[in-house]
Scaffold this active site. Structure first.
Site, PDB file in Angstrom:
ATOM      1  N   ARG A 138     -68.889  20.282 106.694  1.00 39.54           N
ATOM      2  CA  ARG A 138     -69.801  19.204 107.064  1.00 39.54           C
ATOM      3  C   ARG A 138     -70.137  19.182 108.546  1.00 39.54           C
ATOM      4  O   ARG A 138     -71.279  18.902 108.907  1.00 39.54           O
ATOM      5  CB  ARG A 138     -69.306  17.855 106.561  1.00 39.54           C
ATOM      6  CG  ARG A 138     -68.164  17.227 107.319  1.00 39.54           C
ATOM      7  CD  ARG A 138     -67.368  16.340 106.426  1.00 39.54           C
ATOM      8  NE  ARG A 138     -66.604  17.137 105.499  1.00 39.54           N
ATOM      9  CZ  ARG A 138     -66.410  16.838 104.218  1.00 39.54           C
ATOM     10  NH1 ARG A 138     -66.889  15.740 103.716  1.00 39.54           N
ATOM     11  NH2 ARG A 138     -65.704  17.636 103.453  1.00 39.54           N
ATOM     12  N   THR A 139     -69.193  19.477 109.400  1.00 42.05           N
ATOM     13  CA  THR A 139     -69.495  19.386 110.832  1.00 42.05           C
ATOM     14  C   THR A 139     -70.537  20.430 111.232  1.00 42.05           C
ATOM     15  O   THR A 139     -71.504  20.122 111.927  1.00 42.05           O
ATOM     16  CB  THR A 139     -68.208  19.540 111.672  1.00 42.05           C
ATOM     17  OG1 THR A 139     -67.255  18.574 111.221  1.00 42.05           O
ATOM     18  CG2 THR A 139     -68.473  19.310 113.145  1.00 42.05           C
TER      19      THR A 139
ATOM     20  N   LYS B 189     -62.794  42.119 117.047  1.00 41.68           N
ATOM     21  CA  LYS B 189     -62.583  43.421 117.666  1.00 41.68           C
ATOM     22  C   LYS B 189     -61.797  43.286 118.972  1.00 41.68           C
ATOM     23  O   LYS B 189     -61.680  44.227 119.732  1.00 41.68           O
ATOM     24  CB  LYS B 189     -63.927  44.096 117.932  1.00 41.68           C
ATOM     25  CG  LYS B 189     -64.740  44.324 116.682  1.00 41.68           C
ATOM     26  CD  LYS B 189     -66.059  45.018 116.999  1.00 41.68           C
ATOM     27  CE  LYS B 189     -66.947  45.084 115.760  1.00 41.68           C
ATOM     28  NZ  LYS B 189     -68.324  45.432 116.104  1.00 41.68           N
TER      29      LYS B 189
ATOM     30  N   ARG C  54     -66.383  24.914 117.944  1.00 39.42           N
ATOM     31  CA  ARG C  54     -65.125  24.499 117.307  1.00 39.42           C
ATOM     32  C   ARG C  54     -64.146  25.650 117.477  1.00 39.42           C
ATOM     33  O   ARG C  54     -64.493  26.811 117.262  1.00 39.42           O
ATOM     34  CB  ARG C  54     -65.338  24.209 115.831  1.00 39.42           C
ATOM     35  CG  ARG C  54     -64.011  24.064 115.086  1.00 39.42           C
ATOM     36  CD  ARG C  54     -64.168  23.545 113.691  1.00 39.42           C
ATOM     37  NE  ARG C  54     -64.490  22.128 113.700  1.00 39.42           N
ATOM     38  CZ  ARG C  54     -64.415  21.352 112.631  1.00 39.42           C
ATOM     39  NH1 ARG C  54     -64.051  21.847 111.467  1.00 39.42           N
ATOM     40  NH2 ARG C  54     -64.717  20.066 112.699  1.00 39.42           N
TER      41      ARG C  54
ATOM     42  N   HIS D 179     -62.066  15.551 118.860  1.00 39.53           N
ATOM     43  CA  HIS D 179     -63.199  15.783 117.969  1.00 39.53           C
ATOM     44  C   HIS D 179     -64.148  14.614 118.223  1.00 39.53           C
ATOM     45  O   HIS D 179     -64.275  13.705 117.405  1.00 39.53           O
ATOM     46  CB  HIS D 179     -62.686  15.808 116.517  1.00 39.53           C
ATOM     47  CG  HIS D 179     -63.669  16.289 115.500  1.00 39.53           C
ATOM     48  ND1 HIS D 179     -64.995  16.578 115.782  1.00 39.53           N
ATOM     49  CD2 HIS D 179     -63.521  16.541 114.165  1.00 39.53           C
ATOM     50  CE1 HIS D 179     -65.593  16.976 114.676  1.00 39.53           C
ATOM     51  NE2 HIS D 179     -64.724  16.964 113.694  1.00 39.53           N
TER      52      HIS D 179
HETATM   53  C1  NCD Z   1     -61.799  17.061 110.461  1.00 34.51           C
HETATM   54  C2  NCD Z   1     -61.506  18.221 111.398  1.00 34.51           C
HETATM   55  O1  NCD Z   1     -61.966  19.334 111.175  1.00 34.51           O
HETATM   56  O2  NCD Z   1     -60.851  17.960 112.373  1.00 34.51           O
HETATM   57  N1  NCD Z   1     -62.843  17.290 109.562  1.00 34.51           N
HETATM   58  C3  NCD Z   1     -64.125  17.169 109.940  1.00 34.51           C
HETATM   59  O3  NCD Z   1     -64.518  17.449 111.050  1.00 34.51           O
HETATM   60  N2  NCD Z   1     -64.953  16.644 109.029  1.00 34.51           N
HETATM   61  C4  NCD Z   1     -60.599  16.587 109.793  1.00 34.51           C
HETATM   62  C5  NCD Z   1     -59.857  17.515 108.895  1.00 34.51           C
HETATM   63  O4  NCD Z   1     -60.019  18.732 108.922  1.00 34.51           O
HETATM   64  O5  NCD Z   1     -59.018  16.990 108.142  1.00 34.51           O
END
Ligand code: NCD
Length: 316
Positions: free
Chosen positions: A58-59, A86, A108, A136
């Site tokens: 989703r992110t 690599k 990320r 986050h």
């Molecule tokens: C979170 C994450 O990746 O930190 N999820 C997200 O961003 N929707 C929380 C999780 O992974 O549980």
């Protein structure tokens, strides 16, 4: 305008007014996103690169849609298949990308602090989409927008954050944000999943769900992050669900109009009952996803404005 930041690396450096600025702008992007023609050109001509060194559904989708909706050129780097495999270092990857003149970089990474390090090496604005156990920020902002719209305010609420706090960057960013907005925060979970000295953040800690949920306005559940555990944190998933899984009975200890949240992805039957997660009278989990796109549009818009101003000043 009260949003001066160059990057969005975390909630920690933000002033409450900056948080409000993002949320107010995001409200207008919720409206835009509900139109048949959901398009703006505020990022026209700008290049957004998404770099996800850790899996995400989703992110990543949310940042991608947000960039397209604002008219940017959006590119997703397939980091699993990239030169990282690599042996290229994070810094080399950053410098290579920098030479392609991106304007916004969404990152990320599994290591806490990696995104901050990268931000020091590039000329564009960087958005942290989750770094290790650190922060986050867009998740906390979208949670805040969801709460503000459901409750009509974002202060003086009793908010419970439940479950695997120790492994959660979502919990960390939310504790910072909700604390800055003067809410009362309770953390509920087994002592093995509670970070040491967490009380210093001005939160109350409970290991009993019913006691912790009493009188809460907001109940935020967290995923049991099995991939970050090396055994021994919980006796069994069955036992965990029995003690800490949110179901209708445990929720009945919160206020009758308390909302249920979860950042996703959910482990149904582990931290939350599946029927409750789908109950549109209590759960705002789908709203969180909707707010995610709007908040990311707002954050990218504000960072791009600051970037353009800096470039104008540098050219003058
Ligand atoms: C979170 C994450 O990746 O930190 N999820 C997200 O961003 N929707 C929380 C999780 O992974 O549980």
């Amino acid at each position: 305008m009260t949003f001066r930041a160059k990057h969005l690396l975390g909630i920690e450096p933000l002033h409450p007014d900056e948080i409000t600025t993002v949320l107010d702008l995001a409200d207008s992007y919720v409206e835009l996103s509900r139109q048949a023609k959901k398009h703006s050109d505020v990022l026209a001509g700008l290049t957004v690169i998404n770099m996800f060194f850790e899996n995400s559904t989703r992110t990543q989708a949310s940042f991608e849609i947000a960039g397209h909706r604002l008219g940017a050129d959006v590119m997703n780097m397939a980091m699993q298949a990239s030169s990282i495999k690599k042996g290229e270092t994070l810094i080399d990857t950053a410098l290579t990308l920098n030479a392609m003149h991106p304007d916004l970089l969404v990152v990320r990474h599994p290591h806490s602090g990696a995104v901050n390090l990268l931000a020091e090496k590039v000329n564009c604005a960087v958005l942290n989409a989750g770094d290790g156990l650190h922060e986050h920020p867009t998740q906390a902002l979208l949670d805040a927008l969801t709460i503000r719209r459901a409750k009509g305010r974002l202060h003086r609420l009793n908010i419970a954050i439940c479950g695997d706090i120790a492994h959660s960057r979502v919990a960390r960013s939310n504790i910072l944000l909700l604390g800055k907005m003067e809410n009362r925060i309770r953390l509920i979970g087994p002592p093995t999943l509670m970070p040491a000295q967490i009380e210093e953040f001005g939160v109350e800690v409970y290991d009993d769900m019913r006691a912790g949920l009493a009188g809460c306005d907001v109940v935020m559940m967290l995923r049991l992050q099995k991939e970050r555990m090396d055994g021994g944190f919980i006796p069994s998933q069955r036992e965990y669900y029995h003690r800490y899984g949110l179901d209708a009975e445990k929720l009945s200890h919160a206020k009758p109009d308390a909302i249920v949240m979860h950042p996703g992805p959910m482990n149904r039957g582990v931290e939350i009952d599946g029927t409750l997660a789908d109950d549109i009278n209590r759960s705002v989990i789908q709203e969180q996803v909707e707010m995610g796109v709007a908040v990311r549009m707002a954050a990218m818009d504000l960072l791009a404005q600051n970037l353009r101003n800096r470039r104008r000043e540098a050219a003058a």
